[in-house]
Design an enzyme around this catalytic site. Structure first.
Site, PDB file in Angstrom:
ATOM      1  N   HIS A 272       5.009   7.032  -9.260  1.00 25.29           N
ATOM      2  CA  HIS A 272       3.846   6.531  -7.367  1.00 25.29           C
ATOM      3  C   HIS A 272       4.274   6.616  -6.673  1.00 25.29           C
ATOM      4  CE1 HIS A 272       4.336   2.061  -8.582  1.00 25.29           C
ATOM      5  NE2 HIS A 272       4.351   2.129  -7.444  1.00 25.29           N
TER       6      HIS A 272
ATOM      7  N   ASP B  66       6.432   6.123 -15.574  1.00 24.10           N
ATOM      8  CA  ASP B  66       6.020   5.979 -14.151  1.00 24.10           C
ATOM      9  C   ASP B  66       7.997   5.855 -12.971  1.00 24.10           C
ATOM     10  OD1 ASP B  66       5.110   4.799 -11.220  1.00 24.10           O
ATOM     11  OD2 ASP B  66       4.831   3.325 -11.640  1.00 24.10           O
TER      12      ASP B  66
ATOM     13  N   SER C 149       8.311  -1.417  -4.493  1.00 24.04           N
ATOM     14  CA  SER C 149       8.203  -0.103  -6.052  1.00 24.04           C
ATOM     15  C   SER C 149       9.211   0.362  -5.428  1.00 24.04           C
ATOM     16  CB  SER C 149       6.916   0.397  -5.796  1.00 24.04           C
ATOM     17  OG  SER C 149       6.023  -0.356  -6.375  1.00 24.04           O
TER      18      SER C 149
END
Length: 502
Positions: free
Chosen positions: A133, A164, A243
């Site tokens: 993402h 992911d 992230s």
């Protein structure tokens, strides 16, 4: 205020590594030794940060915006006021003039910033692990290394939304490159110290410390709940921009890729999730070798056991998983597995539930032979099954929905034969056999058990149904029973249902 899971890009099962082509296998350092757990006082994590810091990078992404397109920033009333533009819902005396600042004035393609995230240098060849993402929708990816003011262009090697994870590679490899060393996430214990390093809110090289709060978390948050999850949970502070960053142990070895947090506000509340490094390593190798993740495929629909189903299948516990359906011509079908079998072990590893089995089967390369132990009618059976490659699924648009009316069955359930009209109306597979639920009483026991309009009932008490008349006759014979075991499917996903008298 409701809590939510948040993925951030600013604005335990042992997983065998998939077979690799020698010329594509990255040079990755792996140290599988368990972390030192000697009692004592840790006075500083500075040596860990100094060791790992150069391996953690900042990732910035942008998207090409065509002339005439408008940046998403200008959808925000605050930014429109800041640049002196009227809000779109305000009355205007005349059409606004083109303004190059918001991309509407023509000219060459412009860049629109998408966001900031983190990544980890993992190989001598310049590969970088991050979250899928973080780079989603990006046309350009720039990487900044700690202590180096230059920005380096990176190319996308591959990404896997189901976990992911994504792999990048420097287009021009920096002179000073320090790949991180991989640990072994299967050897982690709850309570082990964990250090998170990333770029929250664009603040480079931010370090937070906590512990491993839990392992094997499956939250149903990746790829609309159909992803492959085996999260590490940590209370090390994770915020927007973290992230794709590193979660390391006290010896500076990578144990996870920071991915999401559970939050009421969008900022850290002490519940963060990281993809364990063993899973990340397997996915990374497959992306580098194949450009995609190649997963093993057994060809069965799976259903979790609860107390009611365990009782009906005469099982001593709810460990294992029920085979709710078997795909025709699949490895499972060729080995003789059937709906109603209960899989208890694969290659000697006990199967606790559906998620564990999906993760385990998917971790094997296609062509791998696995030993499956299962129960049928209470009797233990074994099968050696050669796995195929997990096929991609294509969704078809539903066709027109004609009306169908058939007799009543199961106290409040109306069923019909499966003809061409029914197949189109309820998206029923061509090879599906049974009867389709046309109407259902909201107050009925069947509705309480989860049966809905459009479901296909394949079996009642392990007896196959060929027509609506079969269903009516069978339900008449069993009308005195206080509970019935049905095998039902919804748009091809099969499961067993216990319908109990209300």
């Amino acid at each position: 205020m409701k809590s939510k899971l948040v993925f951030f890009a600013f604005a335990t099962i042992s997983l065998p590594v998939l077979a690799q082509e020698a010329d594509k296998t990255p040079s990755v350092k792996v140290d599988p030794a368990p972390v030192s757990r000697q009692a004592g006082v840790i006075t500083s994590f500075a040596p860990v940060v100094e060791k790992v810091g150069p391996s953690v990078v900042q990732i910035s992404t942008s998207k090409n915006v065509k002339p005439g397109a408008r940046s998403r920033m200008f959808d925000d009333p605050f930014f429109r006021r800041f640049f002196g533009l009227p809000n779109e819902d305000e009355p205007q005396d005349e059409a606004p003039q083109p303004d190059r600042r918001d991309g509407r004035g023509g000219g060459r393609t412009q860049k629109e910033a998408l966001g900031l995230g983190s990544g980890v240098i993992v190989s001598a060849e310049g590969h970088i692990l991050t979250n899928s993402h973080v780079i989603d929708g990006a046309d350009d990816i720039l990487v900044t290394i700690t202590g180096d003011k230059r920005e380096y262009k990176a190319k996308r090697v591959g990404n896997d939304p189901a976990t992911d994870l994504a792999v990048l590679q420097f287009e021009t490899k920096p002179a000073k490159l320090k790949p991180i060393t991989f640990g072994d996430s299967d050897k982690l214990r709850v309570g082990d110290v964990a250090v998170a390093i990333g770029n929250p809110f664009g603040l480079s090289q931010t370090v937070t410390m906590g512990i491993i709060s839990a392992t094997g978390r499956r939250m149903g948050i990746i790829d609309n709940g159909s992803g492959y999850e085996d999260f590490l949970q940590t209370d090390a502070s994770i915020n927007p921009g973290n992230s794709g960053g590193a979660l390391v142990d006290v010896e500076g070895r990578l144990i996870g890729i920071n991915t999401a947090i559970f939050s009421r506000t969008g900022t850290n509340l002490g519940i963060g999730f990281a993809v364990p490094v063993n899973l990340a390593h397997s996915v990374m190798d497959s992306l580098i070798t194949n450009g995609r993740v190649v997963r093993g495929y057994l060809g069965v629909g799976l259903q979790a056991l609860d107390d009611a189903l365990a009782s009906r299948f005469k099982l001593k516990s709810t460990d294992g998983t029920i085979v709710s359906s078997v795909e025709p011509k699949s490895p499972a079908a060729k080995a003789g597995l059937a709906a109603g079998d209960v899989i208890t072990e694969i290659n000697g590893r006990p199967i606790v539930g559906v998620s564990e089995m999906r993760m385990l089967v998917s971790s094997f390369s296609p062509g791998t032979k696995v030993n499956v132990k299962y129960l049928r009618d209470g009797n233990e059976k074994k099968a050696e099954i050669e796995l195929a490659e997990l096929p991609s699924r294509k969704q078809e648009m539903p066709a027109a929905k004609p009306d169908i009316v058939e007799p009543d069955v199961l106290d409040g359930v109306t069923v019909g034969d499966i003809d061409e009209q029914a197949r189109k109306k309820f998206e029923i597979a061509e090879d599906a056999k049974g009867v389709v639920v046309i109407e259902i009483d909201d107050e009925s026991a069947s509705h309480a058990a989860g049966i809905r309009v459009g479901d296909v009932i394949h079996e009642i008490e392990h007896k196959a149904l060929a027509s609506a008349n079969d269903a009516v006759e069978m339900s008449e014979k069993l009308k005195k029973e206080k509970e019935l075991l049905l095998r039902v499917s919804t748009k091809g996903a099969s499961r067993f249902v216990v319908v109990k008298e209300l």
